[in-house]
Write a protein that holds these residues in place. Structure first.
Motif, PDB file in Angstrom:
ATOM      1  N   PHE A 161     155.838 -12.844  43.258  1.00 52.56           N
ATOM      2  CA  PHE A 161     156.077 -11.411  43.367  1.00 52.56           C
ATOM      3  C   PHE A 161     157.488 -11.073  43.834  1.00 52.56           C
ATOM      4  CE2 PHE A 161     151.494 -11.962  43.822  1.00 52.56           C
ATOM      5  CZ  PHE A 161     151.026 -11.048  42.898  1.00 52.56           C
ATOM      6  N   VAL A 169     154.448  -5.571  39.971  1.00 51.15           N
ATOM      7  CA  VAL A 169     153.527  -6.196  40.923  1.00 51.15           C
ATOM      8  C   VAL A 169     152.086  -5.997  40.471  1.00 51.15           C
ATOM      9  CG1 VAL A 169     152.558  -5.983  43.254  1.00 51.15           C
ATOM     10  CG2 VAL A 169     155.029  -6.139  42.942  1.00 51.15           C
ATOM     11  N   GLU A 170     151.763  -4.798  40.007  1.00 53.69           N
ATOM     12  CA  GLU A 170     150.401  -4.531  39.549  1.00 53.69           C
ATOM     13  C   GLU A 170     150.074  -5.314  38.285  1.00 53.69           C
ATOM     14  OE1 GLU A 170     147.902  -3.033  41.166  1.00 53.69           O
ATOM     15  OE2 GLU A 170     149.415  -3.083  42.735  1.00 53.69           O
ATOM     16  N   SER A 173     149.526  -8.841  39.404  1.00 53.05           N
ATOM     17  CA  SER A 173     148.251  -8.929  40.129  1.00 53.05           C
ATOM     18  C   SER A 173     147.075  -8.948  39.173  1.00 53.05           C
ATOM     19  CB  SER A 173     148.119  -7.742  41.099  1.00 53.05           C
ATOM     20  OG  SER A 173     149.159  -7.737  42.051  1.00 53.05           O
ATOM     21  N   GLN A 192     154.772 -11.611  51.041  1.00 56.38           N
ATOM     22  CA  GLN A 192     154.230 -10.246  50.997  1.00 56.38           C
ATOM     23  C   GLN A 192     152.750 -10.306  51.387  1.00 56.38           C
ATOM     24  OE1 GLN A 192     156.484 -10.028  47.013  1.00 56.38           O
ATOM     25  NE2 GLN A 192     156.030  -7.894  47.454  1.00 56.38           N
ATOM     26  N   LEU A 195     149.917  -8.093  50.024  1.00 55.70           N
ATOM     27  CA  LEU A 195     149.426  -8.507  48.706  1.00 55.70           C
ATOM     28  C   LEU A 195     148.459  -9.678  48.826  1.00 55.70           C
ATOM     29  CD1 LEU A 195     152.495  -8.381  46.298  1.00 55.70           C
ATOM     30  CD2 LEU A 195     150.296  -7.282  45.947  1.00 55.70           C
TER      31      LEU A 195
END
Length: 303
Positions: A161, A169-170, A173, A192, A195
Motif C-alpha cells: 500500500f 488503496v481500495e 484491498s 499502515q 489497514l
C-alpha cells in the motif's frame, strides 16, 4: 486453487554479528490474510525473501502444503517487493506478458491474464506505456498485476500500500480480499496499521527477528492491559498521577486515556475524576492495533 498453508518454521539468519532472524515462525492458512507488522529492520523483508528462496536461512524450514518449497512451488508464489522490481523502460503490456510466460503460461493464457488484471486494477489504458511514465501509484498497480498474472497459490506482498492514493488503496484491498476468498494464503507487511486491522484475519507482530505476538486483532487487543477513557474537562493535567495501578497513556483537552493493571480500582479513579468537576465520559476500552504496535516499538527503543 491452493492446497495448503505456508509455514515458516523457526528460521534464523545472521549477517556476521547481526541477528536478522531468531527462530522466526509463522503460518498462513488457505483463505487467510496475515498482516505482518514491525518496525524497520525487524526482519519482515528477510522472512519473505527466505520464503521465496531469494535468501537462504541459516537454520529452520519453509513449507507449503506440508512439503519443502522447491523451484516448482516457487513458480506458484506471487510476490510483490517493496522496491519496485520491474523494467522501467519496458512497456506495461510487454513485461506482464513476458512475466506470465516466464511463470509457465502459454502466450494466449498470458495475454488473457494481462487483459484481466490490467482491467481489474484500472490500468488497461496504460498498457502501451513505459512503466517509468506512469505515476507511482499506477506503477504499484502494475507491480501487483505482475504478482497475480500467473494465478498464484500463495501471495506475499511487502508494503503493497506504500504510495497509493485512497482510491488505489481500495482497489488493492478488494483484490487481496478476493484472493483470500478464493482460498489463497495472503501475507503482507505494512506500516499502515489501520489497514492491517481492517483487512487481516490475523496479525503477527515481529520484533528483533522474533514473532512476539500472533493472533486475531481482537485476541491481541484482549490480551493487552485494559484502558480507561475519562473526559473530565475541568481536571488538571496531573489529576490521575499517584492512583494505584494507573499509568497515563494520553491526556489532552480534558480527555485522558489511562492504562490499568490488575491492582487498579476504577471506582477510585472515578472518585478522583469527580473531585475535579463534572465527568462527561468514563469508559473502558482495549488498545487499538496502532497502540499495541507503539508499545512494542517503545519497548524495543527502551531496551
Amino acid at each position: 486453487m491452493p492446497e495448503g498453508a505456508l509455514e515458516v518454521d523457526r528460521i534464523s539468519k545472521r549477517y556476521g554479528d547481526v541477528v536478522a532472524l531468531d527462530e522466526m515462525s509463522l503460518t498462513v492458512r488457505p483463505g487467510e490474510m496475515l498482516g505482518f507488522v514491525g518496525s524497520n529492520g525487524a526482519g519482515k523483508t528477510t522472512t519473505m525473501r527466505i520464503a521465496l528462496g531469494v535468501l537462504a536461512a541459516d537454520s529452520g524450514d519453509v513449507r507449503y502444503d506440508d512439503a519443502p518449497i522447491d523451484r516448482t512451488v516457487r513458480t506458484r508464489i506471487g510476490y510483490m517487493p517493496e522496491e519496485r522490481g520491474l523494467y522501467p523502460k519496458m512497456k506495461v503490456l510487454e513485461q506482464l506478458q513476458y512475466l506470465g510466460e516466464l511463470h509457465g503460461l502459454s502466450r494466449a493464457e498470458a495475454a488473457r491474464a494481462v487483459n484481466l488484471w490490467t482491467e481489474r486494477l484500472g490500468i488497461a489504458e496504460r498498457r502501451g506505456d513505459q512503466l517509468q511514465k506512469l505515476s507511482l501509484g499506477n506503477q504499484q498497480r502494475v507491480q501487483l498485476a505482475a504478482a497475480l498474472i500467473h494465478d498464484p497459490a500463495v501471495l506475499i506482498l511487502d508494503e503493497p500500500f506504500s504510495g497509493l492514493d485512497p482510491v488505489a488503496v481500495e482497489v488493492m484491498s478488494d483484490v487481496l480480499r478476493e484472493m483470500r476468498d478464493r482460498g489463497v494464503p495472503v501475507i503482507f507487511s505494512s506500516h499502515q496499521l489501520e489497514l492491517v486491522q481492517r483487512l487481516c484475519d490475523r496479525v503477527g507482530i515481529v520484533r528483533r527477528g522474533r514473532m512476539i505476538a500472533d493472533g486475531t486483532v481482537e485476541e491481541l487487543r484482549s490480551s493487552a492491559p485494559p484502558q480507561l477513557t475519562v473526559h473530565a474537562p475541568q481536571a488538571p493535567a496531573d489529576w490521575a498521577e499517584g492512583l494505584q495501578g494507573v499509568s497515563v497513556v494520553d491526556s489532552a483537552n480534558g480527555r485522558t486515556t489511562l492504562q490499568l493493571d490488575e491492582t487498579a480500582d476504577d471506582q477510585q479513579i472515578l472518585r478522583a475524576a469527580l473531585d475535579t468537576g463534572p465527568v462527561h465520559e468514563f469508559s473502558r476500552a482495549r488498545p487499538s492495533l496502532t497502540e499495541l504496535f507503539r508499545d512494542v516499538v517503545t519497548e524495543e527503543t527502551d531496551e
